[in-house]
Design a protein around this motif. Structure first.
Motif, PDB file in Angstrom:
ATOM      1  N   UNK A 239      20.176 -31.463 -13.145  1.00 28.35           N
ATOM      2  CA  UNK A 239      21.295 -30.605 -13.280  1.00 28.35           C
ATOM      3  C   UNK A 239      21.930 -30.879 -14.652  1.00 28.35           C
ATOM      4  N   UNK A 240      22.007 -32.338 -14.884  1.00 27.28           N
ATOM      5  CA  UNK A 240      22.475 -32.392 -16.370  1.00 27.28           C
ATOM      6  C   UNK A 240      21.439 -31.816 -17.593  1.00 27.28           C
ATOM      7  N   UNK A 241      20.198 -32.068 -17.276  1.00 31.10           N
ATOM      8  CA  UNK A 241      19.508 -31.301 -18.149  1.00 31.10           C
ATOM      9  C   UNK A 241      19.552 -29.810 -18.300  1.00 31.10           C
ATOM     10  N   UNK A 242      19.790 -29.111 -17.274  1.00 32.60           N
ATOM     11  CA  UNK A 242      20.165 -27.689 -17.310  1.00 32.60           C
ATOM     12  C   UNK A 242      21.532 -27.390 -17.873  1.00 32.60           C
ATOM     13  N   UNK A 243      22.412 -28.147 -17.504  1.00 37.23           N
ATOM     14  CA  UNK A 243      23.772 -28.029 -18.207  1.00 37.23           C
ATOM     15  C   UNK A 243      23.688 -28.240 -19.785  1.00 37.23           C
ATOM     16  N   UNK A 244      22.817 -29.251 -20.290  1.00 35.79           N
ATOM     17  CA  UNK A 244      22.530 -29.453 -21.511  1.00 35.79           C
ATOM     18  C   UNK A 244      21.809 -28.290 -22.234  1.00 35.79           C
ATOM     19  N   UNK A 245      20.943 -27.934 -21.566  1.00 33.37           N
ATOM     20  CA  UNK A 245      20.067 -26.893 -22.122  1.00 33.37           C
ATOM     21  C   UNK A 245      21.033 -25.083 -22.360  1.00 33.37           C
ATOM     22  N   UNK A 246      21.714 -25.216 -21.218  1.00 37.94           N
ATOM     23  CA  UNK A 246      22.718 -23.994 -21.281  1.00 37.94           C
ATOM     24  C   UNK A 246      23.735 -24.101 -22.375  1.00 37.94           C
ATOM     25  N   UNK A 247      24.355 -25.345 -22.482  1.00 40.92           N
ATOM     26  CA  UNK A 247      24.892 -25.442 -23.851  1.00 40.92           C
ATOM     27  C   UNK A 247      24.615 -25.195 -25.044  1.00 40.92           C
ATOM     28  N   UNK A 248      23.219 -25.652 -25.273  1.00 41.65           N
ATOM     29  CA  UNK A 248      22.368 -25.616 -26.495  1.00 41.65           C
ATOM     30  C   UNK A 248      22.183 -23.851 -26.647  1.00 41.65           C
ATOM     31  N   UNK A 249      21.847 -23.411 -25.577  1.00 42.33           N
ATOM     32  CA  UNK A 249      21.591 -21.834 -25.643  1.00 42.33           C
ATOM     33  C   UNK A 249      22.874 -21.033 -26.136  1.00 42.33           C
ATOM     34  N   UNK A 250      23.660 -21.590 -25.397  1.00 43.63           N
ATOM     35  CA  UNK A 250      25.233 -20.927 -25.791  1.00 43.63           C
ATOM     36  C   UNK A 250      25.572 -21.256 -27.233  1.00 43.63           C
ATOM     37  N   UNK A 251      25.447 -22.415 -27.954  1.00 46.86           N
ATOM     38  CA  UNK A 251      25.751 -22.780 -29.291  1.00 46.86           C
ATOM     39  C   UNK A 251      24.894 -22.141 -30.157  1.00 46.86           C
ATOM     40  N   UNK A 252      23.476 -21.799 -29.914  1.00 46.22           N
ATOM     41  CA  UNK A 252      22.711 -21.401 -30.652  1.00 46.22           C
ATOM     42  C   UNK A 252      22.895 -19.629 -30.696  1.00 46.22           C
ATOM     43  N   UNK A 253      23.149 -19.253 -29.463  1.00 41.25           N
ATOM     44  CA  UNK A 253      23.642 -17.544 -29.350  1.00 41.25           C
ATOM     45  C   UNK A 253      25.017 -17.707 -30.418  1.00 41.25           C
ATOM     46  N   UNK A 254      25.775 -18.541 -30.217  1.00 45.54           N
ATOM     47  CA  UNK A 254      27.147 -18.371 -30.939  1.00 45.54           C
ATOM     48  C   UNK A 254      26.982 -18.534 -32.390  1.00 45.54           C
ATOM     49  N   UNK A 255      26.110 -19.474 -32.760  1.00 43.65           N
ATOM     50  CA  UNK A 255      25.856 -19.399 -34.195  1.00 43.65           C
ATOM     51  C   UNK A 255      25.128 -18.061 -34.893  1.00 43.65           C
TER      52      UNK A 255
ATOM     53  N   UNK B  76      21.704 -25.341 -37.058  1.00 42.43           N
ATOM     54  CA  UNK B  76      21.854 -26.002 -38.315  1.00 42.43           C
ATOM     55  C   UNK B  76      21.305 -24.722 -39.438  1.00 42.43           C
ATOM     56  N   UNK B  77      20.081 -24.307 -39.154  1.00 38.95           N
ATOM     57  CA  UNK B  77      19.704 -23.248 -40.259  1.00 38.95           C
ATOM     58  C   UNK B  77      20.775 -21.986 -40.133  1.00 38.95           C
ATOM     59  N   UNK B  78      21.398 -21.710 -38.885  1.00 41.37           N
ATOM     60  CA  UNK B  78      22.298 -20.634 -38.851  1.00 41.37           C
ATOM     61  C   UNK B  78      23.516 -20.966 -39.627  1.00 41.37           C
ATOM     62  N   UNK B  79      24.083 -22.184 -39.279  1.00 42.47           N
ATOM     63  CA  UNK B  79      25.361 -22.576 -40.039  1.00 42.47           C
ATOM     64  C   UNK B  79      25.071 -22.753 -41.552  1.00 42.47           C
ATOM     65  N   UNK B  80      24.052 -23.017 -42.206  1.00 40.50           N
ATOM     66  CA  UNK B  80      23.650 -22.875 -43.538  1.00 40.50           C
ATOM     67  C   UNK B  80      23.733 -21.405 -44.210  1.00 40.50           C
TER      68      UNK B  80
END
Length: 191
Positions: A8-24, A133-137
């Motif tokens: 569950x923790x891994x799924x939450x981490x992956x979901x958070x990373x996905x949202x962060x990448x989509x946001x960037x 990181x690339x998106x932020x650059x």
């Protein structure tokens, strides 16, 4: 957190990373859109500036034509005065305002031609953090370009505002000269 499993923790981490990448990615898209709109605005301002330059030049030409017309009217009045044995009346000459030449600042054409691909991120990244990181650059570079573009647009607007003021003054002056010459022609025709 104690009640959550590692999966569950891994799924939450992956979901958070996905949202962060989509946001960037959304931020990067907004910056690209901002640059596109800014470039289109700069192009329109350039076209508007060229129109203002032609308008100002035509007003200068009209003013020169009015000087010639004024000279001809004095000659005609002189001829009519001698024909009718009248002395020509003295008339005040219009004060001529010397037009001030302002150096024309041009928008940075290299900036206007900047391609959006400078901002693009590599989809084949080896991880979410790298992609973010690339998106932020890309967002940073895009914002730097947008800042320069905004400053150039501001300078061009200031230049055009000054030019519009000069055109308004010249238009009023030419209009007054035309009215004055119309009165002179009517006076000559009444003699």
């Amino acid at each position: 957190m104690a009640g959550r499993s590692r999966a569950e923790m891994q799924l939450l981490k992956e979901e958070r990373e996905r949202r962060m990448q989509e946001s960037s990615e959304r931020c990067l898209g907004l910056v690209e859109n901002c640059l596109h709109v800014g470039t289109a605005t700069a192009t329109e301002l350039y076209t508007q500036g060229e129109t203002l330059n032609r308008t100002e030049q035509k007003l200068d030409d009209i003013e020169e034509d009015l000087k010639t017309t004024s000279h001809h009217l004095r000659g005609i009045r002189s001829v009519f005065a001698s024909l009718f044995s009248r002395s020509p009346k003295t008339e005040k000459e219009n004060d001529r305002m010397v037009s001030k030449e302002v150096p024309v600042e041009r928008l940075d054409t290299d900036l206007m031609r900047q391609k959006a691909n400078d901002l693009a991120w590599d989809a084949s990244s080896s991880g979410c953090e790298d992609a973010v990181d690339r998106n932020l650059v890309g967002v940073q570079r895009g914002l730097e370009h947008a800042k320069v573009l905004a400053l150039e647009l501001g300078n061009e607007l200031d230049r055009q505002n000054s030019q519009v003021e000069r055109i308004a003054e010249k238009t009023d002056k030419v209009n007054d000269q035309i009215i004055g010459q119309d009165i002179q022609i009517k006076k000559i025709l009444r003699k």
